[in-house]
Design an enzyme around this catalytic site. Structure first.
Site, PDB file in Angstrom:
ATOM      1  N   HIS A  16       0.533  -1.185  -0.115  1.00 16.86           N
ATOM      2  CA  HIS A  16      -0.021   0.046  -0.114  1.00 16.86           C
ATOM      3  C   HIS A  16       0.828   1.372   0.224  1.00 16.86           C
ATOM      4  O   HIS A  16       0.788   1.911  -0.756  1.00 16.86           O
ATOM      5  CB  HIS A  16      -1.099   0.105   1.138  1.00 16.86           C
ATOM      6  N   LYS A  40     -18.251  -4.931   8.542  1.00 10.04           N
ATOM      7  CA  LYS A  40     -17.365  -6.187   9.101  1.00 10.04           C
ATOM      8  C   LYS A  40     -16.837  -5.586  10.095  1.00 10.04           C
ATOM      9  O   LYS A  40     -16.683  -4.604  10.491  1.00 10.04           O
ATOM     10  CB  LYS A  40     -16.046  -6.128   7.905  1.00 10.04           C
ATOM     11  N   ARG A  89      -2.133  -6.637  -8.773  1.00  8.39           N
ATOM     12  CA  ARG A  89      -1.077  -7.326  -7.933  1.00  8.39           C
ATOM     13  C   ARG A  89      -0.931  -8.791  -8.844  1.00  8.39           C
ATOM     14  O   ARG A  89       0.260  -9.164  -9.249  1.00  8.39           O
ATOM     15  CB  ARG A  89      -1.527  -7.655  -6.415  1.00  8.39           C
TER      16      ARG A  89
HETATM   17  P1  ADP Z   1     -10.036  -3.520  -0.568  1.00  7.56           P
HETATM   18  O1  ADP Z   1     -10.751  -4.022   1.223  1.00  7.56           O
HETATM   19  O2  ADP Z   1     -10.531  -2.301  -0.511  1.00  7.56           O
HETATM   20  O3  ADP Z   1      -9.451  -4.735  -1.584  1.00  7.56           O
HETATM   21  P2  ADP Z   1      -6.992  -3.465   0.808  1.00  7.56           P
HETATM   22  O4  ADP Z   1      -6.615  -2.582   1.747  1.00  7.56           O
HETATM   23  O5  ADP Z   1      -6.806  -4.578   0.797  1.00  7.56           O
HETATM   24  O6  ADP Z   1      -8.507  -2.991  -0.063  1.00  7.56           O
HETATM   25  O7  ADP Z   1      -6.242  -2.603  -0.961  1.00  7.56           O
HETATM   26  C1  ADP Z   1      -6.123  -1.323  -1.419  1.00  7.56           C
HETATM   27  C2  ADP Z   1      -5.566  -1.157  -2.853  1.00  7.56           C
HETATM   28  O8  ADP Z   1      -4.319  -1.751  -2.469  1.00  7.56           O
HETATM   29  C3  ADP Z   1      -6.004  -2.082  -3.768  1.00  7.56           C
HETATM   30  O9  ADP Z   1      -6.736  -1.988  -4.809  1.00  7.56           O
HETATM   31  C4  ADP Z   1      -5.950  -2.829  -3.865  1.00  7.56           C
HETATM   32  O10 ADP Z   1      -5.091  -3.940  -4.696  1.00  7.56           O
HETATM   33  C5  ADP Z   1      -4.023  -2.417  -3.783  1.00  7.56           C
HETATM   34  N1  ADP Z   1      -3.321  -3.367  -2.907  1.00  7.56           N
HETATM   35  C6  ADP Z   1      -3.359  -4.006  -1.837  1.00  7.56           C
HETATM   36  N2  ADP Z   1      -2.028  -4.679  -1.287  1.00  7.56           N
HETATM   37  C7  ADP Z   1      -0.944  -4.311  -2.673  1.00  7.56           C
HETATM   38  C8  ADP Z   1      -0.337  -4.599  -3.055  1.00  7.56           C
HETATM   39  N3  ADP Z   1       0.486  -5.857  -2.378  1.00  7.56           N
HETATM   40  N4  ADP Z   1       0.798  -4.360  -3.615  1.00  7.56           N
HETATM   41  C9  ADP Z   1      -0.003  -2.519  -3.839  1.00  7.56           C
HETATM   42  N5  ADP Z   1      -1.040  -2.475  -4.235  1.00  7.56           N
HETATM   43  C10 ADP Z   1      -2.082  -3.362  -3.314  1.00  7.56           C
END
Ligand code: ADP
Length: 158
Positions: A16, A40, A89
């Protein structure tokens, strides 16, 4: 330009963070929008997740952190963002992300979603994988910012 980067961030990972850093480089301003999902029970409260992101992005200029409930497009409108940033990803992310992007476009036709391909060495990283490793006492210091690693250790008593 100002982009909205929405997500659960439960918790924030280095994947992130990498996206936020690259977002700032590309667009100038990134509004990290932390989802408060009433359906959730998150691992970390909304306040904790916001605090983790604040602490982990202190070195960056052009980052704002907000929380939201409800539709991403409404949050984007409130925050005056016409771009939504999401990370990809792997192929497995694509179908869901495409569906979201189409839905958001159908709700707000002036809102575009931009995707950034994850940096290769973060492509396996997800909040759930990190939590699983932390639960069993594995090393997570290279996967998440320091504050998150500390809070996960506390949470799982490791
Ligand atoms: P959501 O529940 O909305 O998917 P996340 O916190 O899991 O929320 O992810 C938020 C965003 O960050 C999404 O677009 C996801 O694809 C991206 N993301 C998650 N993990 C990674 C990573 N390892 N590298 C880059 N982007 C990521």
């Amino acid at each position: 330009m100002r982009v909205l980067y929405p997500g659960s961030f439960d918790p924030l990972t280095n994947g992130h963070l990498d996206l936020i850093e690259r977002g700032v480089e590309l667009f100038g301003e990134v509004v990290v929008a932390v989802l408060h999902n009433t359906d959730k029970v998150p691992t970390f409260s909304l306040e904790k997740r916001v605090h983790q992101i604040q602490q982990s992005t202190k070195h960056l200029r052009g980052v704002e952190i907000v929380s939201f409930e409800g539709l991403t497009v409404d949050c984007a409108k409130d925050e005056k963002c016409t771009l939504i940033l999401r990370g990809l990803r792997a192929l497995s992310d694509f179908e869901y992300e495409l569906q979201l992007a189409h839905t958001n476009r159908s709700l707000a036709c002036n809102t575009e979603t931009v995707f950034l391909a994850t940096t290769a060495h973060h492509s396996f990283l997800s909040s759930s994988v990190v939590k699983e490793v932390a639960k069993f006492g594995g090393n997570i210091s290279h996967l998440v910012p320091e504050i998150v690693a500390n809070e996960l250790k506390l949470l799982f008593n490791k």
